[in-house]
Design an enzyme around this catalytic site. Structure first.
Site, PDB file in Angstrom:
ATOM      1  CB  SER A 459      -0.895  -0.003   1.246  1.00 42.98           C
ATOM      2  OG  SER A 459      -1.924   0.942   1.119  1.00 42.98           O
ATOM      3  N   PRO A 460       0.388   2.356  -0.607  1.00 44.26           N
ATOM      4  CG  PRO A 460      -0.621   3.761  -2.166  1.00 44.26           C
ATOM      5  CD  PRO A 460      -0.848   2.488  -1.402  1.00 44.26           C
ATOM      6  CD  GLN A 538      -1.777   7.318  -3.286  1.00 41.19           C
ATOM      7  OE1 GLN A 538      -1.113   7.929  -2.440  1.00 41.19           O
ATOM      8  NE2 GLN A 538      -2.715   6.435  -2.960  1.00 41.19           N
ATOM      9  CE1 TYR A 619      -3.001  14.593   2.578  1.00 38.34           C
ATOM     10  CE2 TYR A 619      -3.524  12.383   1.812  1.00 38.34           C
ATOM     11  CZ  TYR A 619      -2.886  13.220   2.707  1.00 38.34           C
ATOM     12  OH  TYR A 619      -2.126  12.694   3.728  1.00 38.34           O
ATOM     13  NE  ARG A 667      -5.514   4.220  -1.134  1.00 41.05           N
ATOM     14  CZ  ARG A 667      -4.748   3.681  -0.170  1.00 41.05           C
ATOM     15  NH1 ARG A 667      -4.340   4.404   0.855  1.00 41.05           N
ATOM     16  NH2 ARG A 667      -4.389   2.418  -0.226  1.00 41.05           N
ATOM     17  NE  ARG A 761       0.072   1.294  11.490  1.00 40.47           N
ATOM     18  CZ  ARG A 761      -0.889   2.085  10.994  1.00 40.47           C
ATOM     19  NH1 ARG A 761      -1.733   1.599  10.094  1.00 40.47           N
ATOM     20  NH2 ARG A 761      -1.002   3.340  11.377  1.00 40.47           N
TER      21      ARG A 761
END
Length: 819
Positions: A459-460, A538, A619, A667, A761
């Site tokens: 994942s980013p 991304q 964002y 996303r 993680r």
């Protein structure tokens, strides 16, 4: 699986030590007296004579025979609601340890079985190895009544308990086990602060006078909508019936619980809201005639009801403590009501026995039970929502549908089922298309011209380690290590399209040629040293969440100096102490769109295999999508269609310069976790809109849009949003959010809830997470290829001696022989 709710509120009093409570008007609610210094209360009042209250009474009396324990129950001893109760082996183990006599009595009456039958569209799928144990609720109460009487508990049936204020003043401890409609909880609502959530299905408890031969789920597709039956046997079969055999005739006299459930709108359309108890039972028997073999259903004060989830911020107040359904509820589809109440009783009794004061005992009880209950409630919520949305899955292939149902709560998993019933699990894998010996996560997946060799995505993750937007050696090692680690797709962090679009001074960019050259160094390494691993970029713009400190210096906190101006959909700061952005003008919107397109062109030249447009987490583009952050009154604000306009313009500009054979994903935040934010229905529409413009998959995240959000964290907690988008929008999805094990990935992929799974993680903890997942599952194949220099490490190292001889004799407590 299924369990009954606690009994209703049971407040009155009579005789004995509480004579002082009789007479006079009910007092105004006052605070109970503070807990005594001792944790061994000598006088205990229990409100509610359901399993939780009775078992608490028995345990407390058994631990201290000199204790005075009184139970008030407003109903008669043989009054009960519902029919059968299911208890897990774990709960039974606790009962056996705490009270062998109760355990022995339960053992004599339990019906045990292993199979689950799932019947849908005329096909029955059977999964074994599940180990259920059930008995009649009335018999359970009889056992607990007898045990309480034998121990000297004062049982007061057909008696309203005194108001909890009075009990709290007269007794050392008051246990409120008065059910989901607890009057004790209501009396101290300002302290307990309950939240009661009603759900979307109606259900009714009924019984059949024959034994189902397995736990049975049956789906009925009617002209009014989808209905489901949950059924299981609960009373003891005849002596010549062996639990491992399926009963074949009337000689195996027994009974089964039957619950019929459906969405509220289906319930009304079918006319159940106009039917009485008997008519409802007859109608249900008619609808599920095949499951019942044409036999009738009987009721027992049965009524259609809506399940309510009860959550309390506190479980105790002074010397009053909540237990069972008064404190918490969990949907019957995971069989938790009686189980949780009995486990509460065990924990409360143990804490009272162990702690030096009542205050510490009640605190310890809550500390011990709260995380267990929260975990159960998350599983129950996932299960009940699966049944609420059952119609979404009806067109799945039969075995996959069955697997999806069995794993709906996320407690039963692929690996779990493989241990319980390998034949069933292998049949699901074959139907899915897994080659022999290949776990679902190691099957390939195609996006446009890119075939990913497995379903794992790194994942980013923002690293905040670039200088002037240029990725350096850290990024080469970080992303290179993950590429070597076996994932099908490795994603960069959010790469910013302009200096003003950075989150922090350490964020990477793609707004200069130097940055593109640095990224090319990384993609070249991945393609050369980890062939078969795709690397994706991304692209994003921070919007109102920019100009902040590095994460480890204070996430989302404004820079102390050197700030740059922010822009956003509307002039709203992310945090009260944050910078207020300027609302983007039409000319600035054009500039930002061109920044995204220019960055995408550089990304293509830098050699990225996939591009993801970041429209999540508050964002810039996310800020346009959410009604909480987009307050514009022009063509870019208001309705969802208008809020989508600018993000879609940016997507089209990027798609226009991105190579046609390379996929693009988007996303999104499927919910803002805040009132008035993006709804789940809107998230589906957002996904549909991007898919219509050419998005190859939707990366479904949630939240981080507003600072006062209230996420419902838990394992795989965001995957239901991906599941819904996949099925309703008909677009491939990437699931994210606390997916932490390869078992989770296999389960989600095989159930059809996701096409790819992104983990963050776990890949920070272990860069070779995917390769290690293959080794741990004994898989070696094209879905997980070890780099040549690492092949010697493809087997887990031994950690110590494992061939020591096992002990053959137990000498403890053995009498010594004569010399």
């Amino acid at each position: 699986m299924l369990s009954t709710e606690g009994t209703g509120p049971t407040p009155g009093a009579r005789g004995g030590a509480d004579q002082r409570l009789r007479g006079g008007a009910r007092p105004a609610t006052t605070a109970p007296r503070p807990p005594a210094d001792t944790s061994h209360p000598l006088r205990v009042a229990i409100i509610g004579g359901g399993p939780g209250g009775l078992y608490t009474a028995a345990l407390l009396k058994r631990l201290a025979p000199d204790r005075e324990v009184t139970v008030w129950e407003r109903n008669a001893p043989d009054d009960t609601f519902g029919f059968g109760v299911v208890l897990s082996d774990e709960t039974l183990g606790g009962i056996e340890h705490a009270d062998p006599e109760v355990y022995a009595a339960l053992q004599r009456d339990f019906v045990r079985w292993d199979d689950i039958d799932i019947v849908h569209r005329g096909t029955r799928q059977t999964s074994g190895g599940h180990r259920f144990a059930a008995l009649g609720r009335r018999r359970l109460l009889e056992i607990l009544h007898a045990r309480c009487r034998a121990l000297g508990v004062d049982l007061r049936f057909r008696t309203e308990a005194p108001h909890p204020d009075r009990l709290a003043r007269a007794y050392d401890l008051v246990v409120a086990a008065d059910g989901v409609h607890s009057t004790t909880r209501d009396a101290y609502a300002e302290v307990f602060r309950p939240r009661v959530t009603a759900h979307r299905c109606r259900y009714i408890w009924l019984a059949a006078d024959f034994p189902f031969d397995a736990f049975r789920f049956e789906i009925a597709e009617t002209e009014h909508g989808v209905m489901q039956l949950h059924g299981y046997p609960y009373s003891r079969p005849s002596p010549d019936h062996h639990p491992s055999t399926r009963p074949s005739g009337p000689q195996d006299e027994s009974a089964s619980t039957v619950i019929v459930e459906m969405r509220e709108e289906v319930w009304r359309a079918a006319g159940f809201h106009e039917l009485g108890e008997r008519e409802s039972a007859d109608r249900c028997a008619e609808i599920f005639a095949d499951a019942l073999g044409g036999r009738p259903l009987r009721s027992n004060k049965s009524a259609w009801t809506t399940f309510r989830t009860v959550v309390n911020e506190r479980w105790s107040h002074g010397n009053v403590v909540l237990l069972g359904d008064a404190a918490h509820t969990a949907h019957f589809s995971i069989g938790s009501g009686t189980k949780l109440a009995v486990e509460d009783a065990l924990a409360l009794a143990a804490c009272l026995d162990e702690q030096p004061s009542l205050k510490e005992a009640l605190a310890a009880y809550e500390e011990e039970r709260r995380p267990v209950v929260a975990s159960t409630q998350r599983a129950a919520r996932a299960s009940l929502e699966w049944f609420e949305d059952l119609a979404r899955y009806l067109d799945q292939p039969p075995r996959r549908f069955a697997f999806n149902l069995l794993t709906r709560s996320r407690r039963v998993t692929h690996d779990n089922l493989r241990l319980r019933d390998p034949r069933f699990t292998e049949s699901v894998e074959r139907e899915f298309g897994c080659p022999p010996g290949t776990p679902p996560m190691f099957t390939p997946f195609r996006l446009r011209g890119l075939t990913l060799r497995n379903r794992v995505v790194v994942s980013p993750m923002d690293m905040y380690s670039a200088t002037d937007g240029v990725p350096g050696d850290f990024h080469l090692v970080h992303l290179g290590a993950r590429a070597l680690g076996g994932a099908g797709l490795v994603m960069t962090e959010m790469v910013c399209v302009s200096p003003e679009g950075r989150i922090t001074p350490g964020c990477a960019g793609l707004y200069t040629g130097r940055q593109a050259e640095a990224w090319r160094r990384i993609t070249d390494f991945a393609h050369a040293q980890a062939p078969g691993t795709a690397i994706g970029v991304q692209l994003g713009h921070s919007g109102r969440k920019g100009s902040t400190r590095l994460m480890w210096e204070g996430m989302d906190e404004p820079l102390p100096d050197g700030n740059w101006p922010l822009v956003a959909a509307s002039p709203l700061p992310y945090r009260p102490d944050g910078q207020t952005p300027r609302e983007l003008t039409r000319a600035q919107l054009t500039d930002v769109r061109e920044q995204f397109a220019s960055a995408a062109a550089r990304a293509a030249r830098a050699g990225f295999d996939l591009l993801e447009l970041h429209c999540a987490h508050g964002y810039l583009l996310s800020g346009f999508l959410s009604p909480l952050t987009n307050l514009r009154t022009d063509a870019y604000g208001g309705t969802l269609e208008k809020r989508l306009r600018f993000p879609l313009e940016v997507f089209d500009a990027v798609r226009g310069v991105w190579p046609g054979d390379r996929p693009m994903t988007v996303r999104i935040s499927a919910t803002d976790w805040a009132e008035g934010g993006t709804s789940a229905e809107e998230a589906v529409e957002i996904a549909r809109a991007f898919a219509a413009h050419g998005a190859d998959a939707i990366d479904v995240s949630t939240g981080q849009v507003v600072s006062d959000e209230r996420p419902e964290f838990g394992r795989s907690y965001q995957t239901p949003f991906a599941d819904r988008i996949r099925h309703e929008a008909g677009v491939p999805v990437i699931a994210v959010g606390a997916i932490s094990s390869w078992d989770d990935v296999n389960s989600l992929i095989l159930a059809g809830r996701a096409d790819l799974c992104a983990l963050a993680r776990p890949h920070l903890y272990d860069p070779h997470w995917t390769l290690h997942a293959a080794a741990e599952q004994g898989y070696a194949g094209p879905g997980a290829v070890w780099p040549a220099p690492y092949r010697a490490g493809s087997r887990r190292p031994q950690t110590g001696r494992t061939d020591a001889p096992k002990p053959r004799l137990a000498l403890r407590d053995r009498p010594a022989r004569d010399a």
